[in-house]
Design a protein around this motif. Structure first.
Motif, PDB file in Angstrom:
ATOM      1  N   GLN A 139       0.838  -1.208   0.000  1.00 13.79           N
ATOM      2  CA  GLN A 139       0.000   0.000   0.000  1.00 13.79           C
ATOM      3  C   GLN A 139       0.871   1.255   0.000  1.00 13.79           C
ATOM      4  N   TRP A 140       1.938   1.244   0.781  1.00 16.10           N
ATOM      5  CA  TRP A 140       2.862   2.374   0.835  1.00 16.10           C
ATOM      6  C   TRP A 140       3.473   2.615  -0.548  1.00 16.10           C
ATOM      7  N   GLU A 141       3.883   1.565  -1.212  1.00 18.48           N
ATOM      8  CA  GLU A 141       4.488   1.675  -2.541  1.00 18.48           C
ATOM      9  C   GLU A 141       3.467   2.138  -3.584  1.00 18.48           C
ATOM     10  N   GLN A 142       2.250   1.602  -3.505  1.00 14.43           N
ATOM     11  CA  GLN A 142       1.219   2.015  -4.456  1.00 14.43           C
ATOM     12  C   GLN A 142       0.833   3.479  -4.243  1.00 14.43           C
ATOM     13  N   GLY A 143       0.831   3.908  -2.995  1.00 15.54           N
ATOM     14  CA  GLY A 143       0.538   5.309  -2.696  1.00 15.54           C
ATOM     15  C   GLY A 143       1.544   6.244  -3.338  1.00 15.54           C
ATOM     16  N   ALA A 144       2.787   5.818  -3.426  1.00 12.93           N
ATOM     17  CA  ALA A 144       3.826   6.656  -4.039  1.00 12.93           C
ATOM     18  C   ALA A 144       3.567   6.854  -5.529  1.00 12.93           C
ATOM     19  N   MET A 145       2.897   5.906  -6.155  1.00 12.68           N
ATOM     20  CA  MET A 145       2.622   5.995  -7.589  1.00 12.68           C
ATOM     21  C   MET A 145       1.299   6.700  -7.876  1.00 12.68           C
ATOM     22  N   ALA A 146       0.500   6.915  -6.850  1.00 13.61           N
ATOM     23  CA  ALA A 146      -0.829   7.509  -7.016  1.00 13.61           C
ATOM     24  C   ALA A 146      -0.750   9.032  -6.999  1.00 13.61           C
ATOM     25  N   ALA A 147      -1.799   9.647  -7.484  1.00 15.73           N
ATOM     26  CA  ALA A 147      -1.913  11.100  -7.385  1.00 15.73           C
ATOM     27  C   ALA A 147      -1.970  11.461  -5.900  1.00 15.73           C
ATOM     28  N   SER A 148      -1.444  12.625  -5.561  1.00 14.09           N
ATOM     29  CA  SER A 148      -1.370  12.990  -4.140  1.00 14.09           C
ATOM     30  C   SER A 148      -2.744  12.985  -3.469  1.00 14.09           C
ATOM     31  N   ALA A 149      -3.795  13.308  -4.201  1.00 17.62           N
ATOM     32  CA  ALA A 149      -5.145  13.292  -3.623  1.00 17.62           C
ATOM     33  C   ALA A 149      -5.610  11.874  -3.302  1.00 17.62           C
ATOM     34  N   ASP A 150      -5.029  10.865  -3.950  1.00 16.27           N
ATOM     35  CA  ASP A 150      -5.433   9.467  -3.745  1.00 16.27           C
ATOM     36  C   ASP A 150      -4.555   8.728  -2.745  1.00 16.27           C
ATOM     37  N   GLN A 151      -3.467   9.321  -2.329  1.00 13.81           N
ATOM     38  CA  GLN A 151      -2.525   8.635  -1.438  1.00 13.81           C
ATOM     39  C   GLN A 151      -3.161   8.250  -0.114  1.00 13.81           C
ATOM     40  N   VAL A 152      -4.058   9.078   0.395  1.00 14.25           N
ATOM     41  CA  VAL A 152      -4.678   8.825   1.702  1.00 14.25           C
ATOM     42  C   VAL A 152      -5.376   7.462   1.735  1.00 14.25           C
ATOM     43  N   GLY A 153      -5.998   7.074   0.643  1.00 17.60           N
ATOM     44  CA  GLY A 153      -6.670   5.764   0.598  1.00 17.60           C
ATOM     45  C   GLY A 153      -5.683   4.621   0.786  1.00 17.60           C
ATOM     46  N   PHE A 154      -4.531   4.720   0.158  1.00 12.51           N
ATOM     47  CA  PHE A 154      -3.505   3.688   0.292  1.00 12.51           C
ATOM     48  C   PHE A 154      -2.942   3.682   1.718  1.00 12.51           C
ATOM     49  N   TRP A 155      -2.730   4.869   2.256  1.00  7.35           N
ATOM     50  CA  TRP A 155      -2.177   4.967   3.607  1.00  7.35           C
ATOM     51  C   TRP A 155      -3.158   4.435   4.647  1.00  7.35           C
ATOM     52  N   ASN A 156      -4.458   4.699   4.446  1.00 14.32           N
ATOM     53  CA  ASN A 156      -5.470   4.150   5.376  1.00 14.32           C
ATOM     54  C   ASN A 156      -5.434   2.629   5.366  1.00 14.32           C
ATOM     55  N   GLN A 157      -5.303   2.045   4.189  1.00 14.08           N
ATOM     56  CA  GLN A 157      -5.239   0.581   4.105  1.00 14.08           C
ATOM     57  C   GLN A 157      -3.965   0.061   4.757  1.00 14.08           C
ATOM     58  N   ALA A 158      -2.867   0.788   4.597  1.00 17.05           N
ATOM     59  CA  ALA A 158      -1.613   0.387   5.243  1.00 17.05           C
ATOM     60  C   ALA A 158      -1.757   0.415   6.758  1.00 17.05           C
ATOM     61  N   VAL A 159      -2.469   1.413   7.283  1.00 18.23           N
ATOM     62  CA  VAL A 159      -2.731   1.476   8.730  1.00 18.23           C
ATOM     63  C   VAL A 159      -3.511   0.247   9.170  1.00 18.23           C
ATOM     64  N   THR A 160      -4.540  -0.101   8.417  1.00 19.04           N
ATOM     65  CA  THR A 160      -5.353  -1.281   8.745  1.00 19.04           C
ATOM     66  C   THR A 160      -4.501  -2.542   8.728  1.00 19.04           C
TER      67      THR A 160
END
Length: 157
Positions: free
Chosen positions: A76-97
């Motif tokens: 999720q952390w790696e995918q967030g880096a490739m996502a638009a900055s507005a979409d990173q929060v979704g990846f980070w939330n999943q990483a927290v979970t």
């Protein structure tokens, strides 16, 4: 009708002769093949006129490993880096979970998991625009710390 019965009789006679010709023994008796297990490739050999079938032992069926919470969070952390900055929060939330679910099985790494969760939550709480100097400083501290935790140096640089 008589011609049909003669044709059937001839076919049976030919089949019997064909079967008798397959066996090197003089009697029409055909022995059952013997079977053994080995790790070599399957082969068929004939010894004393009796076919022997050698079979291969198949490897055990394995169940695919389910990725650990850490591996899922890292993805999720790696995918967030490739996502638009507005979409990173979704990846980070999943990483927290994923990390929260894995904390109890992290053993001696449990404290570092908890710290990573806290850092991710701080990043999530920072607004997309209009960051204060304090929020900018938090992000500049949290991102390298998370890159270190996930072994992804400079990923978000």
């Amino acid at each position: 009708m008589r011609a049909r019965m003669m044709a059937i009789g001839a076919a049976l006679a030919l089949g019997t002769m064909a079967l008798a010709g397959c066996s090197s023994a003089k009697s029409p008796h055909v022995s059952a093949p013997t079977t053994s297990t080995t790790s070599s490739a399957p082969t068929v050999t004939a010894t004393s006129g009796v076919p022997t079938v050698v079979t291969t032992t198949l490897p055990p069926i394995t169940t695919p490993q389910i990725p650990s919470g850490f591996a899922l969070a890292k993805s999720q952390w790696e995918q967030g880096a490739m996502a638009a900055s507005a979409d990173q929060v979704g990846f980070w939330n999943q990483a927290v979970t994923d990390l929260t679910g894995a904390e109890s099985s992290a053993g001696s790494n449990e404290a570092s998991y908890a710290t990573a969760v806290q850092e991710l939550q701080q990043l999530i709480s920072i607004p997309e625009t209009g960051d204060t100097p304090t929020q900018i400083a938090e992000a500049q501290t949290d991102v390298p710390a998370l890159d270190s935790f996930f072994s992804t140096p400079g990923l978000y640089s």
